[in-house]
Design a protein around this motif. Structure first.
Motif, PDB file in Angstrom:
ATOM      1  N   ALA A 107       0.840  -1.201   0.000  1.00 31.25           N
ATOM      2  CA  ALA A 107       0.000   0.000   0.000  1.00 31.25           C
ATOM      3  C   ALA A 107       0.868   1.240   0.000  1.00 31.25           C
ATOM      4  N   VAL A 108       1.944   1.199   0.782  1.00 33.94           N
ATOM      5  CA  VAL A 108       2.860   2.347   0.815  1.00 33.94           C
ATOM      6  C   VAL A 108       3.494   2.550  -0.547  1.00 33.94           C
ATOM      7  N   THR A 109       3.896   1.444  -1.167  1.00 33.65           N
ATOM      8  CA  THR A 109       4.524   1.546  -2.483  1.00 33.65           C
ATOM      9  C   THR A 109       3.558   2.113  -3.507  1.00 33.65           C
TER      10      THR A 109
ATOM     11  N   TRP B  17      11.593   6.170   6.218  1.00 33.94           N
ATOM     12  CA  TRP B  17      10.274   6.667   5.824  1.00 33.94           C
ATOM     13  C   TRP B  17       9.345   5.519   5.469  1.00 33.94           C
ATOM     14  N   PHE B  18       9.924   4.580   4.732  1.00 35.14           N
ATOM     15  CA  PHE B  18       9.100   3.446   4.309  1.00 35.14           C
ATOM     16  C   PHE B  18       8.541   2.717   5.528  1.00 35.14           C
ATOM     17  N   LEU B  19       9.435   2.398   6.457  1.00 31.07           N
ATOM     18  CA  LEU B  19       8.983   1.669   7.642  1.00 31.07           C
ATOM     19  C   LEU B  19       8.015   2.508   8.469  1.00 31.07           C
ATOM     20  N   ALA B  20       8.273   3.795   8.530  1.00 28.99           N
ATOM     21  CA  ALA B  20       7.383   4.665   9.300  1.00 28.99           C
ATOM     22  C   ALA B  20       5.988   4.654   8.708  1.00 28.99           C
ATOM     23  N   LYS B  21       5.916   4.665   7.386  1.00 30.30           N
ATOM     24  CA  LYS B  21       4.592   4.642   6.750  1.00 30.30           C
ATOM     25  C   LYS B  21       3.899   3.305   7.011  1.00 30.30           C
ATOM     26  N   ILE B  22       4.683   2.218   6.941  1.00 33.56           N
ATOM     27  CA  ILE B  22       4.101   0.914   7.259  1.00 33.56           C
ATOM     28  C   ILE B  22       3.528   0.936   8.666  1.00 33.56           C
ATOM     29  N   PHE B  23       4.297   1.517   9.585  1.00 35.84           N
ATOM     30  CA  PHE B  23       3.818   1.544  10.963  1.00 35.84           C
ATOM     31  C   PHE B  23       2.593   2.412  11.117  1.00 35.84           C
ATOM     32  N   ALA B  24       2.534   3.481  10.346  1.00 38.66           N
ATOM     33  CA  ALA B  24       1.340   4.312  10.418  1.00 38.66           C
ATOM     34  C   ALA B  24       0.120   3.505  10.006  1.00 38.66           C
ATOM     35  N   LEU B  25       0.263   2.742   8.930  1.00 42.13           N
ATOM     36  CA  LEU B  25      -0.876   1.925   8.485  1.00 42.13           C
ATOM     37  C   LEU B  25      -1.228   0.882   9.535  1.00 42.13           C
TER      38      LEU B  25
END
Lengths: 173, 382, 383, 224
Positions: free
Chosen positions: B263-265, B286-294
């Motif tokens: 989803a982030v991608t 950033w990538f991991l942070a976005k994953i964690f946000a989801l």
């Protein structure tokens, strides 16, 4: 060298899967063995740098066909057959003969006509090229297939509709 | 096999395995803690450094859980299919682990070769193909347990995962359409500089559909029917204990990471974010942070919502998500063609029309599906 | 009547594939049977075709035990009937025995009884809704909010009676002891705070689309069926009958309070109605509590009743509007210190009798929430 | 419904508020962990972290509320317990105990004469349900509820059977754990005693008067 080792491993998996699928009496085991065969085949496609075909192989055969088979099996009686009783058909030798005949008549010549490894050009795999091929020369085929699938979908929906529960006469407001 | 390639592959995969296993442990802690706080409890706060009273906010809890899981007895029911009972958790874990390779994570230690090992041309389609295997694992577990609840859970899972795969793929198709590539890195590259697809009306709609379908694909609340505790005990893993259960648990969380990563991608710009020009490796953060946000949103939803019924679940997929995602494809195509005209005025018009069409369709479908379901009025007798 | 709710299953079998029914024994250790209750369910796919409730796993001979001990001694056992609502159980039993020995209850005791009973109603309804939403599949969040509030009320009970759940607080002719100093003020604080919590609770639950679609139209209980099955309490009111013993009997001093009885407009109640009626009832209970806390005055709390007595041969039936429905105790005295016959009319058991009628034709998930919406406590069902 | 899924968003707002509130407003949101909201403040320090932090903070006299009750104890008025024990082994509590967990034997001296105290007084606390009925029926105010709750033991049988000597507690201890109740009970006993004494006095007076009368009558008779 890498490719060769991979090829033999994958072929072994595929053949083993196919053999188990044929010989298992437990249907669920059989289906899963069949799926192993599909997975091996998908690996072989990957080895041929046909990524898209490999992905589709996984998606369609393992994902869709496999599940379909499982659903179909769940509707049958005696899912878990007796694995101890091996399936030995009396006419197995005839089957072997038929298989050999198919191999000789249909496959032997194309295999012989394959270009040698040195002559084969390394192909650049591209989904885009496949897409162009699908849309330009094979567009009619694609459309017909799509139509067929849509018809099947609608048919399935209709069939499912027919089984719906009858509405209650005096449904409470 | 050349030695360098092997090294490259190891360099590319081992960190992935280590990072996501660690992140998994952290996520279980996070989930328990966040859920506890949502429910006005404290959550794990005792297990910290062994043999001391130092709690460290309970950060030792995942380790303790893991140790407990490994040493618990492995119970296989009488009459269960022992082979499949063993294979199912492994089969559940492999696809989830495998698809992590397709995420366009730019680790600073990766060189050109090892990146090439996994950045397939058709990464997105491979992603869907391989996550689909989860279904089989779940079915296998449900069938092999020889338990009616497990079987019910397995059948539910298969039906649900197949139904929701369609809106999932259809909403991803929009991004593929826009970028013109199935390559994850290319899709992420297209969104550099804040040009995330989620900021477009069709992108937002697709993201919402994708996210809802992802919840269903990973069996998260409110779509956790295959493991619905109040109805069918624990669904397909009713009969699992010890390490096998832990593997299922791991697989489920890794699948969560994988699908959030996709989803982030697809929609949230991949590793895009501020500060990349100065420190390129920030993109992984950033990538991991976005994953964690989801994942935080998933936890939040889990803490709030009850679950749907099985027929409503299927109805929602087929009567709401599917039409909407198909409509969304048309809207996106329309917008794409309007974009080619390169006129500000048409752009604005396109925006307004897409928004109106999508919102109208969504609320219309909502009305249709909900029927007479409304809050009610009650009378009082003196 | 029972078949009216159930669609005709033969039609499904007719032209479709022949499928086998799946028999599942839900319980006694199923996570959402609210105790040791079992439902033998026959499923066609996920649809409930037949359901047979099985209970008795918690049977502990309550009635027979009570017939072999003095009137006072069975008072603590009534706590264990419906272990969420020990105060109201006490009250119903005290009412029945007080009719036998004809004692006057002092006014302060009557007020305290009302306060305790209404607090109990709050405890019961709030936790029931929590459990109900839990059955719907929420991860315990509403339940834990409910427990958070329940904790405050249980603390009040503990301060007054010494125990949180098994209060054993009522006595024939009054209460065991007076509430400690400052208790009424603290109770007032809890009661004043409660509506804010209810607002939040309603915001969390009452408009949630998933809850609406899961509960509306599920588990319909027509009015005639409810009446003929003897269903009482919020379940009956959810089926459109405004029947409340607090209004009908006006036992205790309920005639002094102004409150309303919420009920459903139509003549069928579904799970959503049963859930909402309880939410609305809690608001009314808060109104009663406020009036009672304002109106209570100092005074005696125990009437002139002996601890152990031999009533004259007579019969009596004491009933109250318990949080789950009409809770009645039927006593026959024969001149000895022990009752000749002791009978409980448990609302949980009688409300449970319509379970099958409500579940047929629903999904297996519906059966679970219908059971949750009936509000049973197995201690009372099995006795 | 104005927006799609509006109810769901409302619910999510509530859970978010609770999530944040559990950090900022402990009194309202975490009442089971934060005890400061309890107005009486009766909870002793350290009970919130109970099994880890006990030790001296949880002494024998720890009590949660004025009326908290766990298991019964026998009262004596100080000094040698068996000399001042209030219990006369009348066995009313044994008869009235709902779960029948009390066992009493009367005490006899060497002549076989009943002395008013129990020889055996056992309470099986694994059966006792803390209902307080024994306290209420006791005519001698001899049995009251203890609030001690740390009774866990690995011994299933002996460990949970409280003997007479375990049960004997002084009235001072009772005053410590339940001050109001103890004071009321003492007052009641004093009143009863006073009443009894008055009655006794009156009876004695009456008897004396009767005796005198009788004596005078007898004297009269004699005189005749």
């Amino acid at each position: 060298m890498n490719e060769e080792i991979s090829f033999w491993i994958l072929s072994a998996i595929a053949v083993l899967g196919a053999l188990v699928a044929v010989r298992k009496r437990n249907l669920i085991h059989g289906v899963f063995a069949l799926l192993v065969f599909f997975a091996g085949l998908s690996g072989l496609f990957l080895l041929l740098l046909a990524e898209f075909i490999a992905a589709v192989q996984v998606l369609v055969y393992i994902g869709a066909v496999g599940v379909l088979l499982l659903f179909a099996i769940m509707l049958t009686e005696r899912v878990a057959g007796d694995d101890d009783r091996r399936m030995i058909s009396r006419g197995w030798s005839w089957g072997l003969l038929a298989a050999a005949a198919v191999f000789v008549v249909l496959l032997l010549r194309p295999i012989q006509q394959l270009p040698s490894q040195d002559a084969a050009q390394p192909i650049k795999p591209s989904v885009e090229a496949l897409g162009h091929k699908l849309i330009n020369p094979y567009v009619v085929t694609l459309e017909v297939l799509a139509l067929l699938l849509t018809a099947a979908l609608i048919g399935a929906v209709t069939a499912a509709q027919g089984l719906r529960m009858p509405k209650e006469e005096d449904s409470p407001e | 096999m050349s030695f360098e390639l092997l090294i490259d592959i190891l360099i590319a995969t081992v960190p992935l395995m280590l990072i996501f296993a660690t992140v998994f442990a952290f996520t279980t802690w996070l989930e328990r803690k966040a859920l506890a706080r949502i429910q006005n409890r404290i959550g794990p706060n005792k297990v910290g450094i062994p043999c001391t009273r130092i709690g460290l906010f309970g950060l030792g809890q995942p380790t303790a859980d893991g140790i407990k899981m490994i040493f618990k007895e492995n119970i296989v029911p009488t009459g269960a299919d022992r082979l499949f009972h063993l294979l199912a958790p492994i089969l559940a874990l492999i696809p989830s682990m495998l698809v992590l390779c397709f995420l366009p994570l730019d680790f600073p230690w990766l060189n050109e070769n090892s990146v090439k090992a996994f950045l397939l041309d058709g990464a997105v389609i491979f992603f869907f193909a391989i996550t689909g295997l989860n279904t089989l694992a779940v079915f296998m577990a449900g069938w092999a347990s020889r338990n009616k609840y497990s079987l019910l859970g397995g059948m539910r899972a298969v039906a649900q995962m197949i139904s929701y795969e369609i809106p999932l793929v259809l909403s991803a198709v929009i991004v593929v359409m826009m970028v013109g590539s199935l390559d994850a890195a290319e899709i992420a590259g297209e969104q550099k500089g804040g040009n995330w697809f989620v900021f477009y009306p069709w992108g937002f709609a697709a993201f919402v559909i994708f996210f809802i379908a992802a919840l269903a694909e990973t069996n998260r609340s409110p779509f956790d029917l295959p493991e619905a505790e109040s109805e069918i005990i624990a669904g397909y893993f009713t009969e699992y204990s010890g390490f096998k259960f832990a593997l299922f648990f791991l697989a489920e969380y890794i699948a969560m990471f994988a699908i959030s990563g996709l989803a982030v991608t697809l929609f949230l710009g991949g590793g895009d974010g501020p500060g990349l020009a100065v420190l390129p490796w920030l993109s992984v953060i950033w990538f991991l942070a976005k994953i964690f946000a989801l994942i935080a949103v998933m936890i939040w939803l889990r803490g709030t919502l009850p679950r749907l019924r099985v027929d409503q679940l299927m109805g929602f997929a087929w009567k709401f998500m599917l039409p909407l995602s198909i409509l969304n494809i048309f809207v996106a195509g329309f917008a794409w063609h309007a974009k080619q005209l390169d006129s500000q005025f048409i752009m604005v018009i396109t925006w307004v029309i897409s928004l109106a069409v999508l919102y109208g369709a969504a609320s219309g479908l909502n009305q249709l599906n909900r029927g007479k379901v409304r809050p009610r009025e009650y009378k009082y007798a003196e | 009547m029972s078949t009216a709710a159930a669609p005709n299953y033969e039609l499904i079998q007719q032209d479709g594939l022949e499928t086998n029914l799946l028999e599942v024994s839900m319980g006694p250790h199923h996570p959402s049977t609210h105790g040791v209750f079992r439902m033998d369910v026959k499923l066609d796919g996920e649809t409930v075709v037949d359901l047979r409730p099985v209970f008795g796993y918690l049977h502990r001979n309550h009635e027979k035990l009570a017939e072999n001990m003095s009137y006072l001694s069975s008072m603590p056992f009534t706590d264990r009937l419906d272990y969420f609502n020990s105060m109201t159980n006490n009250w119903a039993y005290a009412l029945a025995a007080e009719k036998l020995i004809e004692v006057e209850v002092p006014e302060r005791a009557e007020y305290l009884r009302v306060i305790m009973a209404e607090l109990t109603r709050l405890v019961n309804h709030v936790t029931l809704i929590g459990f109900f939403i839990n059955d719907l599949g929420a991860l315990g969040t509403p339940l834990l909010y409910a427990f958070r509030e329940r904790e405050k009320i249980l603390d009040l009970f503990e301060q007054a009676s010494g125990a949180r759940m098994m209060c054993n607080y009522f006595r024939f002719g009054g209460l065991r002891n007076d509430v400690p100093e400052g208790w009424l003020k603290r109770a007032g604080e809890v009661v004043d705070r409660f509506p804010y919590f209810l607002d939040e609770y309603e915001q969390l639950l009452c408009e949630n689309e998933i809850i609406l679609s899961r509960t509306q139209g599920v588990g319909n209980l027509p009015r005639e069926l409810a009446i003929s099955a003897g269903v009482t309490g919020p379940m009956l009111r959810a089926s459109g009958v405004a029947y409340d013993l607090r209004k009908v009997d006006q036992y205790g001093i309920y005639d002094r309070f102004k409150f309303r009885v919420p009920y459903t407009e139509g003549d069928t109640g579904d799970c959503y109605d049963r859930f909402m009626i309880r939410v609305l009832e809690m608001r009314e209970s808060i109104g009663i509590l406020k009036q009672a806390l304002a109106g209570i005055s100092e005074g005696e709390i125990m009437g002139n009743a002996p601890r152990v007595f031999k009533p004259k041969p007579a019969e009596s039936y004491g009933r109250i509007e318990g949080p789950k429905g009409e809770l009645g105790f039927y006593l026959i005295a024969d001149g000895t210190p022990k009752p000749y016959r002791y009978r409980v009319r448990p609302p949980s058991l009688i409300n449970l009798t319509v379970l099958r009628d409500m579940c047929l034709g629903g999904k297996i998930a519906d059966a679970v929430i219908i059971l949750g919406s009936i509000d049973i406590v197995l201690g009372e069902v099995d006795r | 419904m104005s927006i799609l899924g509006g109810g769901i968003f409302k619910g999510m707002a509530v859970t978010l508020r609770n999530f944040l509130g559990s950090y900022t407003n402990k009194k309202e949101r975490l009442p089971t962990i934060d005890y400061s909201w309890r107005a009486d403040g009766a909870l002793p320090q350290g009970i919130g972290d109970y099994p880890k932090e006990k030790g001296e903070q949880l002494s024998d006299t720890t009590t949660v509320t004025e009326y908290s009750r766990n298991f019964p104890m026998l009262l004596h008025d100080g000094g040698e317990p068996m000399d001042t024990v209030r219990c006369v082994a009348c066995q009313i509590c044994e008869r009235e105990c709902p779960p029948q967990c009390i066992y009493i034997e009367k005490d006899y001296d060497e002549n076989g004469k009943y002395i008013k105290r129990p020889a055996v007084f056992d309470i099986d606390v694994s059966v006792c349900m803390s209902c307080q009925i024994c306290v209420e029926v006791c005519p001698f105010d001899a049995i009251v509820m203890n609030s001690q709750f740390e009774l866990s033991t690995p011994d299933r049988f002996g460990g949970l059977l409280m003997r007479r000597d375990d049960l004997l507690k002084s009235n001072d201890y009772y005053h410590k754990i339940h001050p109001e109740e103890a004071a009321a009970r003492d007052a009641k006993i004093a009143a009863e005693k006073a009443a009894k004494e008055a009655k006794k006095k009156a009876a004695a007076e009456k008897a004396r008067a009767a005796a005198e009368k009788k004596a005078t009558e007898a004297a009269k008779e004699d005189a005749k």
